[in-house]
Write a protein that holds these residues in place. Structure first.
Motif, mmCIF file in Angstrom:
data_model
loop_
_atom_site.group_PDB
_atom_site.id
_atom_site.type_symbol
_atom_site.label_atom_id
_atom_site.label_comp_id
_atom_site.label_asym_id
_atom_site.label_seq_id
_atom_site.Cartn_x
_atom_site.Cartn_y
_atom_site.Cartn_z
ATOM 1 N N HIS A 1 -3.422 -1.020 6.788
ATOM 2 C CA HIS A 1 -2.091 -0.764 6.691
ATOM 3 C C HIS A 1 -1.674 0.787 7.529
ATOM 4 C CE1 HIS A 1 -0.338 -4.440 5.292
ATOM 5 N NE2 HIS A 1 -1.558 -4.579 4.829
ATOM 6 N N VAL B 1 -0.583 3.767 5.168
ATOM 7 C CA VAL B 1 -1.255 4.422 3.838
ATOM 8 C C VAL B 1 -1.045 5.821 3.568
ATOM 9 C CG1 VAL B 1 -3.622 4.730 3.201
ATOM 10 C CG2 VAL B 1 -2.965 2.604 4.476
ATOM 11 N N GLU C 1 2.219 6.048 1.385
ATOM 12 C CA GLU C 1 2.215 5.394 0.153
ATOM 13 C C GLU C 1 0.982 6.342 -0.698
ATOM 14 O OE1 GLU C 1 3.214 2.828 -1.373
ATOM 15 O OE2 GLU C 1 4.263 1.756 0.263
ATOM 16 N N VAL D 1 -3.941 -5.781 -1.381
ATOM 17 C CA VAL D 1 -3.110 -6.722 -0.589
ATOM 18 C C VAL D 1 -3.724 -7.902 -0.759
ATOM 19 C CG1 VAL D 1 -2.518 -4.905 1.085
ATOM 20 C CG2 VAL D 1 -4.751 -5.880 1.426
ATOM 21 N N TRP E 1 -4.969 -0.950 0.186
ATOM 22 C CA TRP E 1 -3.893 -1.063 1.338
ATOM 23 C C TRP E 1 -4.764 -1.820 2.515
ATOM 24 C CZ3 TRP E 1 -2.893 3.614 -1.003
ATOM 25 C CH2 TRP E 1 -1.877 3.790 -1.775
#
Ligand code: GLA
Length: 467
Positions: free
Chosen positions: A266, A269, A272, A390, A416
């Motif tokens: 992703h 990242v 996050e 995920v 992720w």
């Protein structure tokens, strides 16, 4: 110095290969110490890199340095909370071939044409290459060296060889970027005759990575430096007088660590990740009202969760905390209105630290079923409390758990996307390698890459050659 457009001089290439062949026995012994049975496969890679180095920079002496990627067995997102982790170094690594230059410049080429050559001067403020450029990890190491090392630093001509499958897979959560930072740091230190302790070196590399904006911990750098054949490394991430407690733990003989790459990565990242760091820092700030002396979540490990939970809000924001006078420190890309799920994040860290200690105990006592249970619980907490899983990782963990001989599986690394790690009895390995990618393809339409973690030694100089 684009390798793809380089005019290959076959005489040069033959000369380098000849040198490698001349000391074939020595080289193979050294490669065997590092890669075990994988040594033979490495020979071609080393020879190709030496040939390319000579073709780029001309004949002469060249040193080869290496730093491995890692898989984390258990202890996720605990390192920056001064908690516990237990990673192992992979036999997949980043090689750096280098010889010193007279000026303070680093000229770096890459065996892969996708990574264009770069040159920069070693100084306290190195201009970053555009976001995402591979050389930023190298720049980070050079800048940190200029800022912290008082002696004379040498520039060098370098060539990086890191293409999978023998190199560290990229974007897979197995620390290819830390491996690049560490190999750069090892080379810089070698040429400067600087011999920091492993703890100092790991801290140095961790600080160097902040150049790219991730507020990670020290796990990846530590294992890249201190990995050992067939062992995991228990690391207590709380510094005591500048040092860290480590212990090498033999991996269970009858079992194998299998790593499965979901191929998912992703893009958000970093943000996050930093938001999770913020949630942990928020937890500390709020718990400090009750326990003023604490600095990290690690400090509340001996309290029961039922005591801590009511002191932590389910959710808050950076702005709310600021308005109440709490400062979360420097955190790039965490907006004031980012929702911080403080209670669940702290629950993860608090419980994960306990799981790591229990896992060390289980490994020491050969309680493999118990170790498997802990891995599964760690996965559930990473998914439900820390929310870093995920759907693709869930498919992989579920597929792994269906295989006979698999005692536990969990996502590994930041999350992720990236990889899962599974602990599998050696008799179940073939079935695992066949079935898990098959199930993954059926359920997600994606290809999974499976490989064995042959725990390898940490970073260092492989040897000196003449090309
Ligand atoms: C990344 C960071 C590490 C660690 C893990 C999560 O790999 O670089 O320091 O925080 O995520 O456990």
């Amino acid at each position: 110095m684009d390798l793809s457009s380089h005019q290959w001089n076959t005489d040069d290439a033959d000369a380098a290969s000849a040198d490698f062949r001349r000391s074939e026995m020595n080289n193979l012994t050294k490669l065997f110490e590092i890669y075990g049975d994988g040594a033979v496969d490495q020979r071609g890679r080393y020879t190709a890199a030496l040939d390319a180095f000579r073709a780029l920079y001309g004949p002469g002496p060249v040193q080869i340095f290496r730093a491995p990627g890692r898989v984390n067995l258990i202890g996720e997102h605990t390192d920056y909370n001064h908690g516990y982790v237990m990673p192992a170094a992979l036999d997949k690594d980043v090689l750096l071939l280098a010889h010193p230059r007279r000026d303070g410049e680093i000229h770096l080429a890459n065996m892969e044409a996708d990574f264009p050559s770069q040159a920069f001067r070693i100084e306290a403020n190195i201009e970053p290459a555009p976001n995402g450029d591979w050389s930023n990890y190298a720049r980070g190491a050079a800048q940190e060296a200029a800022r912290t090392f008082a002696g004379l630093l040498h520039g060098f001509d370098g060539l990086v060889s890191s293409a999978p499958p023998l190199g560290v897979p990229r974007g897979a959560g197995v620390s290819s970027s830390s491996a690049l930072t560490v190999v750069m740091a090892v080379a810089l230190a070698h040429f400067a005759e600087w011999n920091p302790s492993p703890a100092r070196m790991a801290q140095f590399c961790s600080d160097a990575e902040w150049y790219v904006g991730t507020r990670g911990g020290i796990m990846d750098q530590f294992i890249a430096l201190l990995g050992q054949r067939d062992h995991a490394l228990f690391l207590d991430c709380r510094p005591v007088d500048g040092d860290f407690r480590t212990e090498t733990i033999p991996l269970p003989e009858e079992y194998r660590l299998l790593v499965v790459n979901s191929g998912v990565h992703h893009s958000n990242v970093r943000n996050e990740f930093n938001a999770r760091v913020a949630s942990c820092r928020a937890g500390v700030a709020l718990l400090r009202r009750e326990f003023p002396a604490i600095t990290h979540l690690r400090d509340v490990e001996s309290f029961g969760w039922t005591l801590l939970e009511p002191l932590l809000p389910e959710e808050t924001t950076v702005a709310t905390l600021r308005a109440d006078g709490h400062d979360l420190g420097d955190l790039p890309n965490v907006a004031a209105n980012t929702l911080l799920r403080v209670r669940a994040c702290c629950r993860h860290v608090w419980s994960e630290n306990r799981r790591v200690l229990a896992a060390v105990k289980a490994m020491r006592m050969g309680q493999i079923e118990q170790l498997g249970i802990l891995l599964n619980e760690a996965h559930a907490s990473a998914r439900d409390n820390y929310r870093i899983s995920v759907p693709e990782l869930e498919i992989l963990v579920e597929a792994a758990s269906e295989i006979a001989g698999c005692v536990g599986a969990r996502l590994t690394g930041a999350g992720w996307g990236g990889c899962i790690v599974a602990l599998v009895h050696k008799d179940g390995v073939n079935e695992f390698q066949r079935r898990v990618p098959q199930i993954y393809r059926e359920k997600s339409g994606r290809q999974a890459g499976v490989f064995l973690c042959q725990a390898s030694p940490g970073a260092g100089m492989v040897g000196e050659f003449t090309v």
